[in-house]
Design an enzyme around this catalytic site. Structure first.
Site, PDB file in Angstrom:
ATOM      1  N   HIS A 153      43.149  80.502  44.834  1.00  0.00           N
ATOM      2  CA  HIS A 153      42.142  79.853  45.702  1.00  0.00           C
ATOM      3  C   HIS A 153      41.613  78.573  45.058  1.00  0.00           C
ATOM      4  O   HIS A 153      40.489  78.165  45.324  1.00  0.00           O
ATOM      5  CB  HIS A 153      40.971  80.789  45.999  1.00  0.00           C
ATOM      6  CG  HIS A 153      41.388  82.159  46.430  1.00  0.00           C
ATOM      7  ND1 HIS A 153      41.558  82.517  47.740  1.00  0.00           N
ATOM      8  CD2 HIS A 153      41.719  83.251  45.695  1.00  0.00           C
ATOM      9  CE1 HIS A 153      41.947  83.776  47.813  1.00  0.00           C
ATOM     10  NE2 HIS A 153      42.065  84.250  46.580  1.00  0.00           N
ATOM     11  N   SER A 274      44.775  49.774  41.311  1.00  0.00           N
ATOM     12  CA  SER A 274      44.140  49.361  42.550  1.00  0.00           C
ATOM     13  C   SER A 274      43.960  47.861  42.521  1.00  0.00           C
ATOM     14  O   SER A 274      43.720  47.267  41.473  1.00  0.00           O
ATOM     15  CB  SER A 274      42.776  50.048  42.672  1.00  0.00           C
ATOM     16  OG  SER A 274      41.894  49.261  43.447  1.00  0.00           O
ATOM     17  N   LYS A 280      41.248  52.181  38.152  1.00  0.00           N
ATOM     18  CA  LYS A 280      42.060  53.171  38.842  1.00  0.00           C
ATOM     19  C   LYS A 280      43.456  53.343  38.277  1.00  0.00           C
ATOM     20  O   LYS A 280      44.112  52.397  37.858  1.00  0.00           O
ATOM     21  CB  LYS A 280      42.183  52.785  40.319  1.00  0.00           C
ATOM     22  CG  LYS A 280      40.878  52.870  41.073  1.00  0.00           C
ATOM     23  CD  LYS A 280      40.587  54.287  41.499  1.00  0.00           C
ATOM     24  CE  LYS A 280      41.347  54.557  42.793  1.00  0.00           C
ATOM     25  NZ  LYS A 280      41.199  55.943  43.199  1.00  0.00           N
ATOM     26  N   GLU A 287      52.162  61.196  45.425  1.00  0.00           N
ATOM     27  CA  GLU A 287      51.672  61.199  46.812  1.00  0.00           C
ATOM     28  C   GLU A 287      52.795  60.892  47.788  1.00  0.00           C
ATOM     29  O   GLU A 287      52.876  61.475  48.867  1.00  0.00           O
ATOM     30  CB  GLU A 287      50.548  60.175  46.969  1.00  0.00           C
ATOM     31  CG  GLU A 287      49.272  60.597  46.253  1.00  0.00           C
ATOM     32  CD  GLU A 287      48.229  59.480  46.243  1.00  0.00           C
ATOM     33  OE1 GLU A 287      47.227  59.622  46.929  1.00  0.00           O
ATOM     34  OE2 GLU A 287      48.451  58.486  45.541  1.00  0.00           O
TER      35      GLU A 287
END
Ligand code: ARG
Length: 471
Positions: A153, A274, A280, A287
């Site tokens: 979970h 970024s 970043k 992804e």
């Protein structure tokens, strides 16, 4: 090709709409190889003379060179790769060329051509999958003793070996490998000789063409042969589940490398920055791997929907089977390569992983199982330790911060003698159940995995050993 029956010309829009060159021109070398096998068979049963067969074979090989060098450009009027090549052959060698299509239809021709192409593609993909599996084995070996939090979970559950975690993905990808190999098996029958749908009145030797093209046997039923695309769906099933497995791994890695988890280290070379926020470091490759999964599952759905309710046998709808297949093959191949390369470079920040488990509450099950060893029924032990955890939270302490007196107060059954034994590392080590996270068990899984990859490789090489080479 069908001018005999028609008086009118095909409309311009129809030519553009029905042609499949954008999809099948890449199959030219395979179409030629299938035609050579067919011609040799026709000679062997007396439907071509030696001379006719020789001229066909030479002509086809020359056409192969013309295509490879770009001198033969296909035309839309000739609709597809099959008719472009055949018409060029007739142009080159005359009447002998017009005999090539004896006992053959484009329905069995396209089926054999795609199977030959797919067989090569999937053999390459199987080799790439072996590299991916091997990369996981190496990483698992390197991190067999590295301890990370295990989650259910997405909440901390029990500590596990990072090697064990990696072997979980290895195990899933191994099943994918088997599914990929299943597709290699199911495509491995020769459609040639099924004709348009019913076979032929001519004495075609289907076993001859099958052997010639490295297929163990011809297909069993001519109607099914030109109607079915199950072998493609077998590939798509592999691809979809592989992509799903891949995306779950990626999702984990994205989370584990985020500031909130922070214990997984991604190589700079697989991340991007970024344009606005200087701090970043984004896991774009992961992804994108996750993001491509939808297309892969979509290509499978595409073919399912195309096949659903399709009348026996061949229908032109089937021409569209290639579009999604090509896209899927290209994307899955890229995904395997990217993931393999990335896996070779990930690392774990062990202090950070340990810091995340510093309160020791992740060892609650271990404490309960210690009580079980002392004869307390598990349900009762569970409640007692639940109470212990509640007290820890109330006092703002972790398990490791409890004094001997507090242990005696909260869990008198343990007499405080668990104190020295309670450690994250030991908790992993003690999980010696078969297939569990204990370090020895992980070593065993890795040993088994190494042997399985070795075996898979041999199986693939045996499969590929006697196949005709198609360039
Ligand atoms: N281009 C067609 C395909 O890819 C070849 C078979 C065409 N057969 C036919 N009867 N129109 O499926």
């Amino acid at each position: 090709m069908w001018k005999g029956r028609f008086t009118g010309q095909t409309a311009q829009i129809v030519q553009r709409f029905t042609q499949s060159l954008d999809l099948d021109w890449r199959l030219a070398a395979y179409d030629i190889r299938g035609s050579i096998a067919h011609a040799r068979m026709l000679r062997s049963v007396g439907l071509l003379t030696d001379d006719e067969e020789r001229r066909i074979e030479t002509g086809l090989l020359e056409i192969g060179t013309e295509i490879a060098s770009g001198t033969l450009v296909p035309t839309q009027e000739l609709e597809d790769v099959h008719m472009n090549i055949e018409s060029r052959l007739i142009e080159k060698i005359g009447p002998a060329g017009a005999k090539l299509h004896t006992g053959r239809s484009r329905n069995d021709q396209v089926a054999v051509t795609v199977r030959l192409f797919l067989r090569d593609q999937l053999l390459g993909m199987a080799e790439d999958m072996e590299a991916l599996l091997s990369a996981l084995l190496r990483l698992a070996e390197r991190h067999r003793l590295t301890v990370i939090p295990g989650y259910t979970h997405l909440q901390q559950a029990q500590p596990v070996s990072f090697g064990h975690y990696l072997m979980a993905h290895f195990t899933a990808f191994s099943r994918d490998y088997d599914r990929l190999f299943y597709a290699l098996r199911s495509l491995n029958e020769c459609p040639l000789g099924a004709g348009a749908l019913a076979g032929s009145t001519l004495p075609l030797d289907r076993h001859f063409t099958a052997a010639e093209l490295g297929f163990p046997s011809p297909t069993r039923n001519s109607l099914d042969t030109v109607a079915q695309r199950d072998y493609m769906l077998d590939y798509h099933s592999f691809a979809s589940l592989f992509a799903v497995h891949c995306s779950r791994l990626c999702e984990d890695f994205i989370l584990y490398s985020s500031q909130e988890f922070g214990w997984l280290l991604l190589p700079d070379s697989f991340c991007t920055g970024s344009s606005m926020m200087p701090q970043k470091k984004n896991a774009d490759v992961l992804e994108l791997l996750r993001g491509k999964t939808g297309q892969i599952v979509g290509h499978q759905m595409d073919l399912y929907v195309t096949l659903k309710g399709l009348p026996m046998t061949y229908d032109r709808d089937l021409q569209e089977d290639k579009r999604g297949l090509w896209a899927s093959l290209a994307t899955v191949s890229d995904m395997i390569h990217a993931l393999t390369a990335l896996l070779c470079e990930v690392d774990v920040n062990e202090e950070r992983a340990a810091a995340g488990m510093a309160d020791g509450l992740i060892l609650a099950t271990d404490v309960a199982e210690e009580l079980v060893r002392r004869g307390i029924p598990f349900r009762e032990a569970h409640e007692k330790v639940g109470h212990l955890v509640k007290e820890c939270l109330a006092r703002g302490k972790g398990l490791f911060d409890l004094s001997r007196e507090e242990w005696a107060e909260l869990l008198p059954e343990l007499d405080g003698d668990l104190l020295g034994n309670l450690s994250i590392h030991a908790a992993v080590e003690r999980r010696k159940t078969f297939g569990g996270t204990g370090f020895d068990q992980v070593a065993e899984q890795i040993r088994y995995g190494v042997a399985a990859v070795e075996e898979a490789k041999e199986r693939r090489e045996r499969y590929a050993a006697d196949l005709p080479v198609i360039e």
